[in-house]
Scaffold this motif. Structure first.
Motif, PDB file in Angstrom:
ATOM      1  N   HIS A 279      -0.123  -3.084   7.365  1.00 43.18           N
ATOM      2  CA  HIS A 279      -0.783  -3.478   6.266  1.00 43.18           C
ATOM      3  C   HIS A 279      -2.192  -4.024   6.636  1.00 43.18           C
ATOM      4  O   HIS A 279      -2.739  -4.555   7.618  1.00 43.18           O
ATOM      5  N   ASP A 280      -3.244  -3.835   5.362  1.00 42.93           N
ATOM      6  CA  ASP A 280      -4.401  -4.103   5.613  1.00 42.93           C
ATOM      7  C   ASP A 280      -4.600  -5.577   5.588  1.00 42.93           C
ATOM      8  O   ASP A 280      -3.515  -6.314   5.451  1.00 42.93           O
TER       9      ASP A 280
ATOM     10  N   ASP B 280      -8.133   0.351   3.742  1.00 43.95           N
ATOM     11  CA  ASP B 280      -7.612   1.285   3.021  1.00 43.95           C
ATOM     12  C   ASP B 280      -8.029   2.744   3.535  1.00 43.95           C
ATOM     13  O   ASP B 280      -9.471   2.618   3.583  1.00 43.95           O
TER      14      ASP B 280
END
Length: 106
Positions: free
Chosen positions: A13-14, A51
């Motif tokens: 995940h970022d 992203d």
């Protein structure tokens, strides 16, 4: 680069707005020989995930602004006085709405 002990490209995940992190890994002489191995003392760099739709823009900002700032931070770290070098330090670059900021977490 000889003082950079670890370069990691994080996955998963970022990390929110964090795009780049640097850490000074200090020796820990106060714990009677159970400290950090001398090879680990130095700088760790983390490139945080972003992203996919923002990667090109983030890459351009990193190259133009964050990497020169990272170079300056590393230079200051390796020439810092002993008091600074005996303490762990962290520095982060955040990108929010196209604006790059940096701050220390010492």
């Amino acid at each position: 680069m000889s003082r950079v002990t670890d370069l990691r490209f994080l996955t998963g995940h970022d990390s929110g707005t964090i795009v780049l992190g640097a850490e000074w890994v200090a020796p820990n002489p106060r714990n009677y020989g159970r400290g950090i191995h001398p090879d680990m003392v130095g700088i760790r760099i983390d490139v945080h995930p972003v992203d996919a739709s923002e990667r090109a823009a983030v890459r351009a900002v990193l190259r133009a602004h964050a990497l020169p700032q990272l170079h300056e931070w590393i230079t200051q770290a390796i020439t810092a006085d002993e008091t600074w070098q005996l303490t762990p330090h962290q520095h982060y670059w955040r990108l929010t709405d196209g604006c790059l900021t940096q701050h220390d977490d010492a």
